[in-house]
Design a protein around this motif. Structure first.
Motif, PDB file in Angstrom:
ATOM      1  N   ALA A 195       7.849  11.831   1.536  1.00 31.58           N
ATOM      2  CA  ALA A 195       7.403  10.633   2.253  1.00 31.58           C
ATOM      3  C   ALA A 195       5.894  10.456   2.124  1.00 31.58           C
ATOM      4  O   ALA A 195       5.402   9.353   1.849  1.00 31.58           O
ATOM      5  N   ASP A 196       5.161  11.535   2.310  1.00 28.77           N
ATOM      6  CA  ASP A 196       3.702  11.466   2.203  1.00 28.77           C
ATOM      7  C   ASP A 196       3.274  11.180   0.758  1.00 28.77           C
ATOM      8  O   ASP A 196       2.308  10.442   0.524  1.00 28.77           O
ATOM      9  N   ALA A 197       3.993  11.765  -0.189  1.00 31.56           N
ATOM     10  CA  ALA A 197       3.681  11.502  -1.595  1.00 31.56           C
ATOM     11  C   ALA A 197       3.924  10.033  -1.926  1.00 31.56           C
ATOM     12  O   ALA A 197       3.138   9.410  -2.651  1.00 31.56           O
ATOM     13  N   GLY A 198       4.999   9.466  -1.397  1.00 33.18           N
ATOM     14  CA  GLY A 198       5.294   8.055  -1.644  1.00 33.18           C
ATOM     15  C   GLY A 198       4.196   7.137  -1.142  1.00 33.18           C
ATOM     16  O   GLY A 198       3.813   6.173  -1.831  1.00 33.18           O
ATOM     17  N   VAL A 199       3.675   7.429   0.052  1.00 33.45           N
ATOM     18  CA  VAL A 199       2.591   6.621   0.620  1.00 33.45           C
ATOM     19  C   VAL A 199       1.331   6.756  -0.231  1.00 33.45           C
ATOM     20  O   VAL A 199       0.656   5.765  -0.543  1.00 33.45           O
ATOM     21  N   ALA A 200       1.006   7.984  -0.626  1.00 35.77           N
ATOM     22  CA  ALA A 200      -0.203   8.218  -1.424  1.00 35.77           C
ATOM     23  C   ALA A 200      -0.094   7.527  -2.784  1.00 35.77           C
ATOM     24  O   ALA A 200      -1.067   6.922  -3.259  1.00 35.77           O
ATOM     25  N   ILE A 201       1.064   7.611  -3.415  1.00 38.09           N
ATOM     26  CA  ILE A 201       1.258   6.978  -4.718  1.00 38.09           C
ATOM     27  C   ILE A 201       1.135   5.466  -4.611  1.00 38.09           C
ATOM     28  O   ILE A 201       0.527   4.808  -5.462  1.00 38.09           O
ATOM     29  N   ALA A 202       1.700   4.897  -3.537  1.00 37.04           N
ATOM     30  CA  ALA A 202       1.585   3.452  -3.327  1.00 37.04           C
ATOM     31  C   ALA A 202       0.125   3.044  -3.149  1.00 37.04           C
ATOM     32  O   ALA A 202      -0.311   2.002  -3.664  1.00 37.04           O
ATOM     33  N   ASP A 203      -0.646   3.857  -2.429  1.00 31.47           N
ATOM     34  CA  ASP A 203      -2.065   3.553  -2.225  1.00 31.47           C
ATOM     35  C   ASP A 203      -2.847   3.638  -3.541  1.00 31.47           C
ATOM     36  O   ASP A 203      -3.744   2.831  -3.788  1.00 31.47           O
ATOM     37  N   VAL A 204      -2.511   4.619  -4.372  1.00 34.96           N
ATOM     38  CA  VAL A 204      -3.162   4.724  -5.683  1.00 34.96           C
ATOM     39  C   VAL A 204      -2.871   3.483  -6.512  1.00 34.96           C
ATOM     40  O   VAL A 204      -3.772   2.910  -7.134  1.00 34.96           O
TER      41      VAL A 204
END
Length: 227
Positions: A64-73
């Motif tokens: 979940a945290d990786a998904g948010v970070a990837i979306a922000d990138v």
């Protein structure tokens, strides 16, 4: 889906000529490259994290945290691509204002890259603590010379399997009239080494030269879409 978006960032957005132009014009090459290594490190374990997320709460939270970070990138990269650049500079009386806008935008981007770098490093650390299994080829940029050497060492498939599929692609391309098509590699083609075979085709020099869009999708079988 996080893995699909991450590979889009690594294989499509970052290497694109438009991104290369923008990061040079903004002078952010070095700062952007700092996060690339961590993105590849996350890409190396995201397959295992995806499989474990359904049964392990810690892996699910990591995903979940990786998904948010990837979306922000991706959002930041999209903004960089949309920046009009110096070509859109107004006439001389407003040049100073234009330069101020460029400086402000660059500083904003640099700040975001710094913050993202910290978030990504933390994800890499957490992934290591969870003992997520790394996929060696998913940790490497296919543009690196070493990639083809490692892929060749990993291969347990015959060259004729690869060459037969490349020949099929060449025939399909000549008759497809630009319509997208899908190549599925399954057990009837090869009982082992399906993913390696798919990688060899996906990154084959002829495929990279002749197809503008290539999409890699991870499912229960090695699957790639080429158009």
């Amino acid at each position: 889906m996080a893995g699909v978006h991450l590979r889009h960032i690594l294989l499509d957005l970052l290497p694109s000529s438009d991104m290369t132009k923008q990061r040079r014009e903004l002078g952010i090459q070095h700062h952007l490259e700092k996060i690339v290594a961590d993105l590849w490190a996350i890409n190396a374990v995201i397959r295992d994290a995806t499989m474990r997320a359904g049964t392990q709460p810690d892996a699910e939270m990591w995903m979940a945290d990786a998904g948010v970070a990837i979306a922000d990138v991706q959002n930041l990269l999209d903004r960089i691509l949309e920046w009009p650049g110096r070509a859109a500079a107004p006439s001389n009386p407003l040049l100073r204002s234009c330069l101020s806008i460029r400086v402000a935008f660059r500083l904003s981007v640099l700040q975001e890259l710094k913050e993202m770098g910290l978030r990504l490093k933390e994800l890499v650390r957490r992934g290591s603590a969870l003992d997520l299994r790394k996929e060696m080829m998913d940790a490497m940029d296919p543009c690196d010379e070493e990639y083809s050497d490692v892929l060749g060492d990993e291969a347990v498939v015959r060259d004729e399997d690869r060459d037969n599929i490349i020949e099929m692609l060449q025939q399909k391309q000549s008759s497809s009239d630009g319509e997208p098509f899908v190549i599925v590699i399954h057990d009837e083609v090869l009982w082992s080494g399906k993913t390696t075979l798919a990688r060899m085709i996906y990154h084959h020099p002829w495929v990279r030269q002749h197809f503008q869009h290539r999409i890699w999708v991870d499912v229960s079988i090695a699957y790639l879409s080429i158009q």
